[in-house]
Every structure is written in structure tokens, then in C-alpha cells.
Design a protein around this motif. Structure first.
Motif, PDB file in Angstrom:
ATOM      1  N   LYS A   4       0.358  -0.861   0.386  1.00 11.78           N
ATOM      2  CA  LYS A   4       0.163   0.052   0.071  1.00 11.78           C
ATOM      3  C   LYS A   4       0.873   1.073   0.207  1.00 11.78           C
ATOM      4  N   ILE A   5       1.850   1.008   0.728  1.00  9.88           N
ATOM      5  CA  ILE A   5       2.905   2.075   0.968  1.00  9.88           C
ATOM      6  C   ILE A   5       3.578   2.700  -0.187  1.00  9.88           C
ATOM      7  N   THR A   6       4.126   1.175  -0.938  1.00 10.05           N
ATOM      8  CA  THR A   6       4.646   1.327  -2.302  1.00 10.05           C
ATOM      9  C   THR A   6       3.261   1.931  -3.387  1.00 10.05           C
ATOM     10  N   TYR A   7       2.720   1.927  -2.889  1.00 18.48           N
ATOM     11  CA  TYR A   7       1.184   2.306  -4.838  1.00 18.48           C
ATOM     12  C   TYR A   7       0.845   3.201  -4.391  1.00 18.48           C
ATOM     13  N   PHE A   8       0.631   3.801  -3.093  1.00 18.09           N
ATOM     14  CA  PHE A   8       0.681   5.810  -3.116  1.00 18.09           C
ATOM     15  C   PHE A   8       2.154   6.247  -3.060  1.00 18.09           C
ATOM     16  N   ILE A   9       3.248   5.794  -3.036  1.00 18.69           N
ATOM     17  CA  ILE A   9       3.924   6.994  -3.545  1.00 18.69           C
ATOM     18  C   ILE A   9       3.675   6.757  -4.435  1.00 18.69           C
ATOM     19  N   THR A  10       3.881   5.839  -5.358  1.00 18.49           N
ATOM     20  CA  THR A  10       4.435   5.157  -6.807  1.00 18.49           C
ATOM     21  C   THR A  10       2.967   6.618  -7.910  1.00 18.49           C
ATOM     22  N   ALA A  11       1.986   6.178  -6.790  1.00 17.78           N
ATOM     23  CA  ALA A  11       0.485   7.553  -7.325  1.00 17.78           C
ATOM     24  C   ALA A  11       1.003   8.409  -6.811  1.00 17.78           C
ATOM     25  N   ALA A  12       1.574   9.083  -6.004  1.00 18.71           N
ATOM     26  CA  ALA A  12       1.851  10.372  -5.562  1.00 18.71           C
ATOM     27  C   ALA A  12       2.760  11.138  -6.834  1.00 18.71           C
ATOM     28  N   VAL A  13       3.768   9.942  -6.753  1.00 23.43           N
ATOM     29  CA  VAL A  13       5.429  10.664  -8.053  1.00 23.43           C
ATOM     30  C   VAL A  13       4.394  11.105  -9.478  1.00 23.43           C
ATOM     31  N   LEU A  14       3.775   9.754  -9.658  1.00 26.22           N
ATOM     32  CA  LEU A  14       3.022  10.015 -10.839  1.00 26.22           C
ATOM     33  C   LEU A  14       2.247  11.297 -10.609  1.00 26.22           C
ATOM     34  N   ALA A  15       1.457  11.661  -9.944  1.00 29.01           N
ATOM     35  CA  ALA A  15       0.236  12.852 -10.011  1.00 29.01           C
ATOM     36  C   ALA A  15       1.588  14.293 -10.196  1.00 29.01           C
ATOM     37  N   VAL A  16       2.308  14.204  -9.425  1.00 32.59           N
ATOM     38  CA  VAL A  16       3.910  15.004  -9.875  1.00 32.59           C
ATOM     39  C   VAL A  16       3.897  15.537 -11.197  1.00 32.59           C
ATOM     40  N   TYR A  17       4.439  14.453 -11.752  1.00 36.09           N
ATOM     41  CA  TYR A  17       4.585  14.045 -13.190  1.00 36.09           C
ATOM     42  C   TYR A  17       3.900  14.852 -13.966  1.00 36.09           C
ATOM     43  N   PHE A  18       1.779  14.065 -14.227  1.00 33.63           N
ATOM     44  CA  PHE A  18       1.346  15.091 -14.263  1.00 33.63           C
ATOM     45  C   PHE A  18       0.955  16.269 -14.318  1.00 33.63           C
ATOM     46  N   VAL A  19       1.635  17.039 -13.746  1.00 28.69           N
ATOM     47  CA  VAL A  19       0.993  17.285 -13.184  1.00 28.69           C
ATOM     48  C   VAL A  19       2.336  18.608 -13.850  1.00 28.69           C
ATOM     49  N   LEU A  20       3.264  18.576 -13.755  1.00 27.16           N
ATOM     50  CA  LEU A  20       4.471  18.839 -14.220  1.00 27.16           C
ATOM     51  C   LEU A  20       4.360  18.504 -15.742  1.00 27.16           C
ATOM     52  N   ALA A  21       3.888  17.491 -16.299  1.00 25.62           N
ATOM     53  CA  ALA A  21       4.608  17.374 -18.718  1.00 25.62           C
ATOM     54  C   ALA A  21       3.397  18.290 -18.758  1.00 25.62           C
ATOM     55  N   GLY A  22       2.022  18.370 -17.887  1.00 23.83           N
ATOM     56  CA  GLY A  22       0.942  19.450 -18.287  1.00 23.83           C
ATOM     57  C   GLY A  22       1.231  20.654 -18.304  1.00 23.83           C
ATOM     58  N   GLY A  23       2.133  21.057 -17.439  1.00 24.82           N
ATOM     59  CA  GLY A  23       2.524  22.344 -17.843  1.00 24.82           C
ATOM     60  C   GLY A  23       3.155  22.672 -18.302  1.00 24.82           C
ATOM     61  N   ARG A  24       3.926  22.004 -18.783  1.00 26.71           N
ATOM     62  CA  ARG A  24       4.586  22.015 -19.751  1.00 26.71           C
ATOM     63  C   ARG A  24       4.236  21.941 -21.727  1.00 26.71           C
TER      64      ARG A  24
END
Length: 151
Positions: A4-24
Motif C-alpha cells: 500500500k505504501i509503495t502504491y501510494f508513493i508511486t501514485a503521488a510521484v505520477l500525479a506530480v509528473y502529470f502536473v509538471l508534464a501538463g504544465g509543459r
């Protein structure tokens, strides 16, 4: 708990990536030249696909957990009877033996979501993740089709 911890960390990292990529992607579109607009749209497609994938995976995990909880309440969760080496890794022969029993159990009751759930666990223990996922998807589909009992 570790999963669960691994899943939530991965999801959080992906969410940050999505925001950064969307901004670019939006920044490229704002430049306004045909080439940057095309690149911007292409960059925006990646977060959309990623969000969809994350959503579908989250739904799969929630449904599998629901089945696990119900099976646990019934006392039907598979017992860990696998032999392990001195490092804690599952021995292949042991996993194959348990898998053969689970497969036979599923062949005897192909319409029971419980047998498919246990087969998914056996596939996972045998390190066959694609088939484990397919078996779990079958268990979820059968569970969703089960008749609702009157209260």
C-alpha cells in the motif's frame, strides 16, 4: 502494508509528473507556432493516458481488496503453505504443486469467484503476474455478477 505504501508513493510521484508534464504541454501550446502546438498536444496526451491508467489500476486494486475481505470473512483465504529457501523466496516446485491444486479447483467450479481468486494468488506466487491479473479480473467479473441476497 508495504504494498500500500509503495502504491501510494508511486501514485503521488505520477500525479506530480502529470502536473509538471501538463504544465509543459500548456506552455508549448501558448507559444502558438504550429510545431509547438503539436508538441504541446502530444505532451498533454501522456498525462491523460497516465491518469486513465492510474484510475483503472486503482479500481482494480479496490475491487480485489473487496474480494479479499469477503473471502477472509468467510474463512476462505488461501493459506500460505509454500516452501521457501533460506532467503525467503518461494521454491518453484512448491509453487507448482499449489498451482496445480488451485487450477484443478477452478476447473471443478469455473463459475465461483472464490476459486478464481485463489488461482490468481497461485499465479502470483508462481511469478506469473499477467495470468494472475487475468485470473483476478475473472474473479471480479464473477463476483460482480453474483446474485444479491435478500436481507
Amino acid at each position: 502494508m508495504r504494498a500500500k505504501i509503495t502504491y501510494f508513493i508511486t501514485a503521488a510521484v505520477l500525479a506530480v509528473y502529470f502536473v509538471l508534464a501538463g504544465g509543459r504541454g500548456l506552455a508549448l501550446i501558448r507559444i502558438g507556432t504550429p510545431l509547438t502546438v503539436v508538441f504541446g498536444v502530444m505532451v498533454l496526451i501522456l498525462p491523460v493516458i497516465g491518469i486513465w491508467f492510474l484510475w483503472k489500476n486503482t479500481q482494480f486494486v479496490k475491487k480485489a481488496h473487496r474480494l479479499s475481505s469477503e473471502l477472509e470473512a468467510e474463512g476462505g483465504l488461501p493459506v500460505d503453505e509454500l516452501e521457501r529457501d533460506r532467503y525467503g523466496r518461494i521454491l518453484r516446485d512448491s509453487a507448482d504443486e499449489v498451482f496445480a491444486r488451485r487450477k484443478a479447483e477452478t476447473e471443478d467450479a469455473p463459475g465461483d469467484w472464490r476459486t478464481w481468486f485463489r488461482l490468481a494468488v497461485a499465479y502470483h506466487d508462481a511469478r506469473d503476474t499477467p495470468r494472475a491479473r487475468k485470473a483476478m479480473q475473472r474473479a471480479i467479473a464473477l463476483y460482480d455478477k453474483k446474485p444479491v441476497r435478500a436481507a
